[in-house]
Design an enzyme around this catalytic site. Sequence first.
Site, PDB file in Angstrom:
ATOM      1  N   PRO A 151       0.804  -1.230   0.000  1.00  0.00           N
ATOM      2  CG  PRO A 151       0.047  -0.938   2.198  1.00  0.00           C
ATOM      3  CD  PRO A 151       0.828  -1.884   1.317  1.00  0.00           C
ATOM      4  CB  CYS A 152       3.201   2.685  -2.470  1.00  0.00           C
ATOM      5  SG  CYS A 152       2.238   2.483  -3.972  1.00  0.00           S
TER       6      CYS A 152
END
Length: 247
Positions: A151-152
């Site tokens: 989940p950048c």
Amino acid sequence: LNDLETLREVRAPAGFVDAVLRRCGLVDRYALCESPLGSVYVAASDDGITAVMQAADDAAFVAAYRERFGRKVERRDDLRGPLSRALAGEDARVDLRGCNPFQRAVLDVTRRIPEGTIRPYAWIAREIGKPGAVRAVGTALAKNPVPLVIPCHRVVRSDGSCGEYAFGAPLKVSLLQGENVDLGEVRARMSERDVFWSGEDDESYCYPFCFAARPFRPESIRKFHGIAEAHAHGLTPCPTCHPPLAA
Ligand SMILES: [Zn+2]
């Protein structure tokens, strides 16, 4: 010898090369999956998820995949279930073979950021032991081959503004809003420099952004200006957000 000579004229049966490549792990599989960003292409090798990409259609995805990863990929609708579950956050292996050790370190730390939480780029840089590499962290995340799975979108700038995203900044904002992250609140907290927070009964002190992850009453927050002040109250660094120790 004559027999060997004639072998040269033998043509491989159709599909033979693909079958060999598949055996060697050189053909990956993909499915079109639903995500908070709409339909995305999710691909995997024998070692795990390799890519999450947006593309106009299958042909465009296959071409973009080959361009980026140098491998063939074929559609496998029977994998839609497991690939969708990986997208939704179910623990799945990822195949980051194209990433260098720095990128892997950044992505490993990013993967552990819980839903509904944000972390600054600078925090990731400190966590991997390279506090000066903030910009390189941003670059590594912009090239994340598996957005959503890693989940950048939960990594933002130190002033609380969103920064770049593999799928474009506007989608980053909407993903965070979908996780109930109040970006105005984040910006307000992160605008205070060198301030650490603690709950009423906490034994540890936190970076203010750590609090987004847990329920708290605003009136119960204690703020400390500098680590020494938190330390003077007998508090220790939070085991989740790892603020620095008092000198
Ligand atoms: Zn914390």
